[in-house]
Design an enzyme around this catalytic site. Sequence first.
Site, PDB file in Angstrom:
ATOM      1  N   ILE B 491      40.723  30.819  57.284  1.00 53.88           N
ATOM      2  CA  ILE B 491      41.653  31.665  56.531  1.00 53.88           C
ATOM      3  C   ILE B 491      41.257  33.136  56.599  1.00 53.88           C
ATOM      4  CG2 ILE B 491      42.242  29.736  55.041  1.00 53.88           C
ATOM      5  CD1 ILE B 491      40.569  31.012  52.819  1.00 53.88           C
ATOM      6  N   GLY B 492      40.341  33.440  57.541  1.00 54.91           N
ATOM      7  CA  GLY B 492      39.906  34.823  57.715  1.00 54.91           C
ATOM      8  C   GLY B 492      38.448  35.000  57.339  1.00 54.91           C
ATOM      9  N   SER B 533      34.840  27.810  47.837  1.00 56.51           N
ATOM     10  CA  SER B 533      33.665  28.147  48.659  1.00 56.51           C
ATOM     11  C   SER B 533      33.059  26.897  49.279  1.00 56.51           C
ATOM     12  CB  SER B 533      32.598  28.866  47.812  1.00 56.51           C
ATOM     13  OG  SER B 533      33.150  29.991  47.207  1.00 56.51           O
ATOM     14  N   GLY B 720      28.405  27.823  49.840  1.00 55.15           N
ATOM     15  CA  GLY B 720      29.573  28.654  50.149  1.00 55.15           C
ATOM     16  C   GLY B 720      29.370  30.118  49.802  1.00 55.15           C
ATOM     17  N   GLU B 723      33.631  32.956  47.433  1.00 50.24           N
ATOM     18  CA  GLU B 723      34.023  33.434  46.115  1.00 50.24           C
ATOM     19  C   GLU B 723      32.949  34.195  45.340  1.00 50.24           C
ATOM     20  OE1 GLU B 723      35.401  29.492  45.878  1.00 50.24           O
ATOM     21  OE2 GLU B 723      37.172  30.043  44.743  1.00 50.24           O
TER      22      GLU B 723
END
Lengths: 175, 785
Positions: B491-492, B533, B720, B723
Amino acid sequence: MKDTVRSGVLAQRRRRGPGKLQLRLNVNGETYEVMVEPRRTLLDVLRDDLGLTGAKKVCDRGQCGACTVLLQGVPVYSCLKLAIECEGKPVETVEGLMSNGRLHPLQQAFIDHDAFQCGFCTPGILMSLKALFDRNDSPTEDEVRQAVEGNLCRCGAYSKVLQAALSVARANEQE
Amino acid sequence: MPKIVRTRVEFEGEVRERMAVVVEDQVLPWSAREKLDIVGRPHPRVGGRQIVTGGATYTADVQIPGMLHCKIRRSPLPHAEVLSIDTAEAQTLFGVRGVLTHANAPRIRWFGNSFLFDRFVRFEGDEVAAVAADSEEIAEDALDLIHVRYRELPFVVDPEQAMKPDAPRVHKEGNVIGGPEGDVYERGNLEEGFARSNHVFSERYETQAAVHNCLEPHCCVAMWNGDELVLWTSTQHAYGVRDGVAAALGLPLHKVRVICEFMGAGFGSKQGAGKHEVIAALLAKMTERPVRLYPSRREENLAGGVRHPTIQYLRAGVRRDGKLMALHLRSIANVGAYGTDSSEVGGPVRELYDCANVRTEQFAVYTNAGPAAAFRAPGYVEGMFALESMMDQIAYSLSMDPLQLRLVNYARKDPVRGATYSSKPLDEAYRTGAKMAGWNLRAKAQQMGARRRGLGMASQIWGGGGGPPAYAIIRLNSDGTADLVTGTQDIGTGTKTVLVQIAAEELGLKAEDIRITVGDTLAGPYAPVSAGSMTVPSMGPAVRAAAKSAREELLSLASALMQVSAASLSIRNGIITSTTPSKTVAVSDVTRRIGDFMIVGKGARGPNPPNVKVRTFGAQFAEVEVDVETGDVTVTRVVAVHDFGRIINPLTSGSQIEGGIVQGIGFALMEERFVDPESGTSLNANLEAYKIPTILDIPIIEHALIDRPDESCNSIGSKGAGEPPIIPTAAAIANAVYDAAGVRVRSLPITREKILVEIGKLKLQPKPAGEAPGPAQKRRRPRRG
């Protein structure tokens, strides 16, 4: 919705505007002939009629910079230009940035510095910078910031955009 | 072999225990000392060349011959009953190929008890009708020719108003999700805790609706191949969209294929199937043509989701020495007309500090505002702003160093369950950050005329451990290259890059010899949503397991061909080396000799370790300048130190940190969706009046990573990174504003106006009594669109 044919004549359907006009555009050095409605923006023609989808449609009203292309060398929001205004004026898009199969130094610097995340704003930012570097090949940090202040990046890659652009500026200075 | 276990799954602050089928991970974690060639080193983004040349095909760029363009007619009213929709005139327009309304659309349930096209509209932007036409312009013309008659209904946009028994009901079940008690958590004895406190602090905090504003909107292209639907869509969860769209249309799962190759960001707003995908599919079926649906930026701002606005009442009891004795949070999250209640605003209060007596009451309330959606660390960004603002206030009241106060209340174990952490280097993050930021020098506050400089800090806690199910497949080609096939999506964030690095490391190939497929449910096996994340800690171990399986098969064949034992073989850089006897052979030589026999490695994410809490931690320090004459705040520098376990790629993880901080600055200082209480309509649904940070707003960002593998959490030792970086930013900035100007703004965003009011330089006109916003007022009628 099927149109009915009565005695060989298509039933009249309502239409708004004058319909399509023939238009000749010069994009990245190539000439294209398209049939477009006069209200169609340069951005929509590039993307939908010519298949040059590098410039992105985000706000469609000149607020984000994702559709930035160069018109006669000047960066413009292509969503705010009607295609018919651009006849006979050279347009440059991100698809034309490479030359002879080689990336433009700005493109290479963007890859090296990770100057994008999702990448949706990247073609617009690159074209804003291209216009700056065409004018001034070793700009200062302030000049870089000013050149891309009209390009929004929601992922927040700005610091690395700055680093990437300044690395090209420094390399140019040393030449 | 797969087996069924009970496992604890954490997602965006919510923990659920559930039965899961898992495959034990046979891969031992890389140890901290292991020398790795590719993992842990900066690697340029896979797909970067396509992005910088304009050649990346996002959903927005998908064009299919014969494709029609869809536009949606949306409600101009915040609450109304749709009495009639007349589409006759629209249908006579040249180039219109299909119109969809509740009259001809199947009755598909959506948002619980509502429908795809509902008889009632509950916010400005609710879907009323859709048109497919030859061009976007014609589709827009057609929207003007659809005539809708509404019966206006009373509405409510303020969540505290909406909680009152006589408030207009957004849904007939009532406005408070889950009933009037809310979602309650309690430990210890709150009253006893307050009784044993020397000081009690009680404050109200407010956080605003921030719009995700992903640059790529919630767009899609739907095309039918016979009875099979192919859907290109901008999503954080290809498999989730497949399942949701199949369920909505009554299709078996193998008849829906979802594709998302390049993705223009999501930030939480694109986690599953949306109405737009179903509408496009229905119109494509009706017209027998591919249909593209591309929302405008205005639609995106009205209906694309916002961070839940919150009101938080926080009470803290502390002993003279700073020890927290009691914490009580009552939070109200405005979910809008249909949003989910997935906002754990109480998370930080429950789990950041060692406090024996804690109670959180979370309310999620429907209103007639645009729907809320998870937004990068939902709940924790909001909750952390309140908690860390209060910690700062406590520290100043007790004349304690704010950092020292945090250390006094440091939680060695998870305060919620008493579990040990898989790792918790938060104290190290505090120390490193304080050193980098010059925390101990901050007392010498500088004044330059009206501009005051200040430094503030805040902590971060978040999940990010990931978990099963997640799968990957690797196929070796006869020339020694490999295809890594997954159903995940990038998603980037750099997912593709990181997964290729892991595969290359384990397989012993060069990264450029591995191609990765993402975002295609037909190609790759199930992959979880790219949210919480969890992508790297879920997919990374699955990819590593697949690579290990392929490597073992490759080495066993190589050992037969080389006539040496497989145990003496290793692969690096595409070369297989035998120690005894000393021989080398290229991987491509082996694969060429086995011809078109294809080595296929399959990998699954193993279960999470039992009885261990996996958490990410961090601390940020913000330096600001406040102009006490104008109220202007400039963030001059942010120092961030975060722990995500092992760093796979310092380049992309650094980008995540910078991006989180930039969004955090927007949230702290400038972003806010305004819904006019008089009309119930949005006042700034565009990118000019809704302010997001530009390159001129960016401070110096310095970050350090506690790059230490968390060996107990999974086989790659990573947590992750998506976030955590946004969580502490707003709180750190608010605390820096206090340090600089001596005013505490407890409502985000911290605008000039709020600062001047706090300083006492500006007095706001109080509203005349009795002018409560709401339906009783005669209100400005919004333009009928």
